[in-house]
Design an enzyme around this catalytic site. Structure first.
Site, PDB file in Angstrom:
ATOM      1  N   ASP A   1     -51.537  21.961  16.239  1.00 56.07           N
ATOM      2  CA  ASP A   1     -53.137  21.656  15.109  1.00 56.07           C
ATOM      3  C   ASP A   1     -52.955  21.357  14.182  1.00 56.07           C
ATOM      4  O   ASP A   1     -50.796  20.969  13.852  1.00 56.07           O
ATOM      5  CB  ASP A   1     -53.752  22.210  15.096  1.00 56.07           C
ATOM      6  CG  ASP A   1     -54.741  22.161  15.387  1.00 56.07           C
ATOM      7  OD1 ASP A   1     -55.552  21.009  14.837  1.00 56.07           O
ATOM      8  OD2 ASP A   1     -56.018  23.464  15.476  1.00 56.07           O
TER       9      ASP A   1
ATOM     10  N   ASP B   1     -62.980  17.393  17.633  1.00 54.55           N
ATOM     11  CA  ASP B   1     -63.354  18.140  18.692  1.00 54.55           C
ATOM     12  C   ASP B   1     -64.380  18.101  20.081  1.00 54.55           C
ATOM     13  O   ASP B   1     -65.573  17.455  19.000  1.00 54.55           O
ATOM     14  CB  ASP B   1     -63.559  19.936  18.092  1.00 54.55           C
ATOM     15  CG  ASP B   1     -62.828  20.679  17.793  1.00 54.55           C
ATOM     16  OD1 ASP B   1     -61.340  19.563  17.967  1.00 54.55           O
ATOM     17  OD2 ASP B   1     -62.967  21.444  17.746  1.00 54.55           O
TER      18      ASP B   1
END
Ligand code: GAL
Length: 400
Positions: free
Chosen positions: A161, A216
């Site tokens: 990430d 997201d």
């Protein structure tokens, strides 16, 4: 004196050589980075984040592995069980990453062994910055140490990430972890998750195996909500990226929301069909230990999965759009075509796919199979038309 002069001349000659290109050219060139040879079709599996967020534990992971087998998902092609953020709590005095000792009491090696004993693969999550998005320790400055630990635990997949990275260079950050993973000697798929911020499709191909293209996803048909996008918003953001995907390096429009409860059966079918059309990684994000028959029906549709996993590896694209009505298509190995007729509107409407949109001669007679009805329809020439319900799709496989 003479010796001193010779020494001076030698020093001068050396400094001359050091400042000329001649010497630089003599240095062996750094070998070009090559792809790691993994993920020749889009990775498939399950990930904890969309449904469970930070509420992860070995019990949850073991149950998911069991369900992956008992539900038929493993047989349908799902492979990776990925623990997303929040499994890690700190580092020991030597800097080794520490899993939560309560939630993962048996340790990661034992969990990896359990996952492997089910014929599945083990995935984990970290971050290229100092902290993960859940404020757990990231891998910055510990890349090789963490990679070695993952290999020791039997990890097969790393999602990496981008939180707390400040002014870090994205490409260099992912190169570091890519090199660290390779140095372990264990084949580990690298999932680049920097949300498409630095156009990873331009540099990710030989560094990782998939890259997120957007922020997201959330369990919603259309619309933005802080940093999250609905399925239709994410779909629109994929247009134009299709040229960058191929075997071993995939665009990742984020994990599936199928079965998480906020969309209708038709909407989930559309989401799944379109992700297959996009040659997207198929990472289920629901509670697979407690899913409905409808959710299982969608996630285990082998004919739709076969489109996603088609060996040609060509990502589909939007070939026609008229208001709310769209046609998406991709070529398949052997000369066939996959087609999705998508109705984003509020009423049932007919949608036509014309052979011209598919780069096929109009006179060609094609066999038509409906992949959700799971049945062969009449052969078609020139075009095919079907009524498509609101927020629904008709998904077809056309063969000569
Ligand atoms: C986000 C990422 C999500 C999830 C989350 C964990 O940055 O896009 O998929 O991994 O972090 O904190």
């Amino acid at each position: 004196m003479m010796r001193q002069m010779i020494g001076k001349c030698a020093a001068l000659l050396l400094s001359f050589l050091l400042t000329t290109d001649a010497l630089a050219e003599a240095a062996p060139p750094r070998p070009a980075r090559k792809a790691n040879g993994l993920a020749l079709t889009p990775p498939m599996g399950w990930n904890t984040w969309n449904k469970f967020a930070c509420n992860v534990s070995e019990k949850l992971i073991r149950e998911a592995a069991d369900s992956m087998v008992s539900s038929g998902m493993r047989d349908a092609g799902y492979e990776y069980i990925v623990i997303d953020d929040c499994w890690q709590v700190g580092r020991d005095a030597e800097g080794n990453i520490l899993p939560d000792p309560v939630r993962f009491a048996s340790g990661m090696k034992a969990l990896g062994d359990y996952i492997h004993s089910k014929g599945l693969k083990f995935g984990i999550y970290s971050d290229g910055g100092s902290l993960t998005c859940g404020k757990r320790p990231g891998s910055l400055g510990h890349e090789y140490q963490d990679a070695r630990k993952y290999a020791e635990w039997g990890v097969d997949y790393l999602k990496y990430d981008w939180c707390s990275t400040y002014d870090q260079n994205a490409k260099a950050t992912y190169e570091n972890m890519s090199d660290a993973l390779r140095a372990t000697g264990r084949p580990i798929v690298l999932s680049i998750c920097e949300w498409g911020l630095h156009q990873p499709w331009l540099w990710g191909e030989t560094i990782g195996n998939l890259w997120r293209t957007t922020d997201d996803i959330y369990d919603h048909w259309q619309g933005k909500h802080t940093f999250e996008h609905g399925v239709m918003d994410i779909l629109d953001l994929q247009v134009g990226l299709e040229i960058y995907a191929g075997p071993g390096h995939w665009n990742d429009p984020d994990m599936l929301e199928v079965g998480n409860g906020k969309m209708s059966f038709e909407e989930y079918k559309s989401h799944f069909s379109l992700w297959a059309m996009l040659a997207a990684p198929l990472m289920a994000g629901n509670d697979i230990a407690n899913m409905s028959e409808e959710t299982k029906f969608i996630l285990t549709n082998k004919e739709v999965i076969a489109i996603d996993q088609d060996a040609l590896g060509v990502q589909g694209k939007r070939v026609a759009k008229q208001g709310d009505l769209e046609v998406w298509a991709r070529p398949l190995k052997g000369g066939g075509r996959a087609v999705v007729l998508l109705n984003r509107g509020t009423q049932t409407q007919p949608i036509t796919v014309d052979w011209e949109m598919l780069n096929l001669p109009e006179s060609l007679s094609m066999k038509v199979r409906d992949l959700w009805q799971k049945k062969n329809l009449a052969k078609a020439k020139n075009s095919f038309t079907a009524d498509v319900v609101s927020h629904g799709v008709v998904m077809l496989r056309l063969e000569m």
